[in-house]
Write an enzyme that holds these catalytic residues in place. Sequence first.
Site, PDB file in Angstrom:
ATOM      1  N   ASP A   9       0.876  -1.172   0.000  1.00 25.27           N
ATOM      2  CA  ASP A   9       0.000   0.000   0.000  1.00 25.27           C
ATOM      3  C   ASP A   9       0.920   1.231   0.000  1.00 25.27           C
ATOM      4  O   ASP A   9       2.140   1.113  -0.181  1.00 25.27           O
ATOM      5  CB  ASP A   9      -0.988  -0.037   1.183  1.00 25.27           C
ATOM      6  CG  ASP A   9      -0.323   0.149   2.544  1.00 25.27           C
ATOM      7  OD1 ASP A   9       0.930   0.266   2.594  1.00 25.27           O
ATOM      8  OD2 ASP A   9      -1.034   0.178   3.563  1.00 25.27           O
ATOM      9  N   CYS A  66       3.173  -3.211   4.036  1.00 28.32           N
ATOM     10  CA  CYS A  66       2.320  -2.086   4.430  1.00 28.32           C
ATOM     11  C   CYS A  66       3.062  -1.343   5.541  1.00 28.32           C
ATOM     12  O   CYS A  66       4.268  -1.516   5.702  1.00 28.32           O
ATOM     13  CB  CYS A  66       0.915  -2.541   4.825  1.00 28.32           C
ATOM     14  SG  CYS A  66       0.805  -3.622   6.255  1.00 28.32           S
ATOM     15  N   THR A  68       2.851  -1.394   9.023  1.00 24.36           N
ATOM     16  CA  THR A  68       3.337  -2.276  10.084  1.00 24.36           C
ATOM     17  C   THR A  68       3.573  -3.703   9.608  1.00 24.36           C
ATOM     18  O   THR A  68       4.252  -4.476  10.292  1.00 24.36           O
ATOM     19  CB  THR A  68       2.289  -2.358  11.213  1.00 24.36           C
ATOM     20  OG1 THR A  68       1.070  -2.854  10.639  1.00 24.36           O
ATOM     21  CG2 THR A  68       2.057  -1.003  11.855  1.00 24.36           C
ATOM     22  N   HIS A  99      11.405 -23.849   8.467  1.00 25.25           N
ATOM     23  CA  HIS A  99      10.442 -24.641   9.242  1.00 25.25           C
ATOM     24  C   HIS A  99       8.997 -24.481   8.775  1.00 25.25           C
ATOM     25  O   HIS A  99       8.188 -25.391   8.966  1.00 25.25           O
ATOM     26  CB  HIS A  99      10.515 -24.250  10.733  1.00 25.25           C
ATOM     27  CG  HIS A  99      11.745 -24.788  11.413  1.00 25.25           C
ATOM     28  ND1 HIS A  99      11.880 -24.842  12.784  1.00 25.25           N
ATOM     29  CD2 HIS A  99      12.901 -25.293  10.904  1.00 25.25           C
ATOM     30  CE1 HIS A  99      13.074 -25.361  13.095  1.00 25.25           C
ATOM     31  NE2 HIS A  99      13.710 -25.628  11.962  1.00 25.25           N
ATOM     32  N   HIS A 134       8.723 -31.046   9.378  1.00 25.18           N
ATOM     33  CA  HIS A 134       8.019 -29.774   9.185  1.00 25.18           C
ATOM     34  C   HIS A 134       6.915 -29.894   8.133  1.00 25.18           C
ATOM     35  O   HIS A 134       5.915 -29.187   8.206  1.00 25.18           O
ATOM     36  CB  HIS A 134       9.013 -28.665   8.811  1.00 25.18           C
ATOM     37  CG  HIS A 134      10.093 -28.507   9.826  1.00 25.18           C
ATOM     38  ND1 HIS A 134       9.830 -28.094  11.115  1.00 25.18           N
ATOM     39  CD2 HIS A 134      11.423 -28.748   9.767  1.00 25.18           C
ATOM     40  CE1 HIS A 134      10.968 -28.074  11.799  1.00 25.18           C
ATOM     41  NE2 HIS A 134      11.935 -28.464  11.016  1.00 25.18           N
TER      42      HIS A 134
HETATM   43  C1  RB5 Z   1      -1.827   2.687   6.640  1.00 26.16           C
HETATM   44  O1  RB5 Z   1      -1.901   3.874   7.331  1.00 26.16           O
HETATM   45  C2  RB5 Z   1      -1.581   1.538   7.596  1.00 26.16           C
HETATM   46  O2  RB5 Z   1      -2.654   1.355   8.445  1.00 26.16           O
HETATM   47  C3  RB5 Z   1      -1.277   0.251   6.841  1.00 26.16           C
HETATM   48  O3  RB5 Z   1      -0.198   0.452   5.987  1.00 26.16           O
HETATM   49  C4  RB5 Z   1      -0.900  -0.952   7.681  1.00 26.16           C
HETATM   50  O4  RB5 Z   1       0.077  -0.644   8.599  1.00 26.16           O
HETATM   51  C5  RB5 Z   1      -2.009  -1.712   8.265  1.00 26.16           C
HETATM   52  O5  RB5 Z   1      -1.831  -2.722   8.936  1.00 26.16           O
END
Ligand code: RB5
Length: 143
Positions: A9, A66, A68, A99, A134
């Site tokens: 994203d 993304c 996080t 694994h 595994h």
């Molecule tokens: C975008 O602001 C953020 O929420 C997205 O990139 C991600 O971290 C969601 O889990």
Amino acid sequence: MKATLIASDHAGLGLKMFLKEQATYLGVEFRDLGCDNAQSCDYPPYAQELCRKIRSGEFEKGVLICGTGIGMSITANRFTGIRGALCANEFLARMSRAHNDSNVLILGGRVIGAELALAITKAWIDTPFDGGRHSRRLELIDQ
Ligand code: RB5
């Protein structure tokens, strides 16, 4: 060279562009499914398209990024047969391959720096699945 999918994203876009620049070092050819600009967008459709292409057998592996890594991770792991691994260090990347036979690497573009992400991606790409006991455990996941 087998193509590896990659998608992000807006929050993962910068890291995705950096990893694409490092494709030769990584020894992969990336097929980018978007996004392609910094405008705010929703991550689920990118994860879903990438996972569907892997499930169809068209591609073996992919990288999702993304902010996080958590949203991409939750979305990817809803797909049977997708083993998404959110990795914040090289050990996790190696173990997720050895694994867990992870077929999707997930990174948090707002969590780790570019050089660490590169090292994680390299470790993930270069590590084979150990198989053996595994394999049995992976089969149990879907039962
Ligand atoms: C975008 O602001 C953020 O929420 C997205 O990139 C991600 O971290 C969601 O889990």
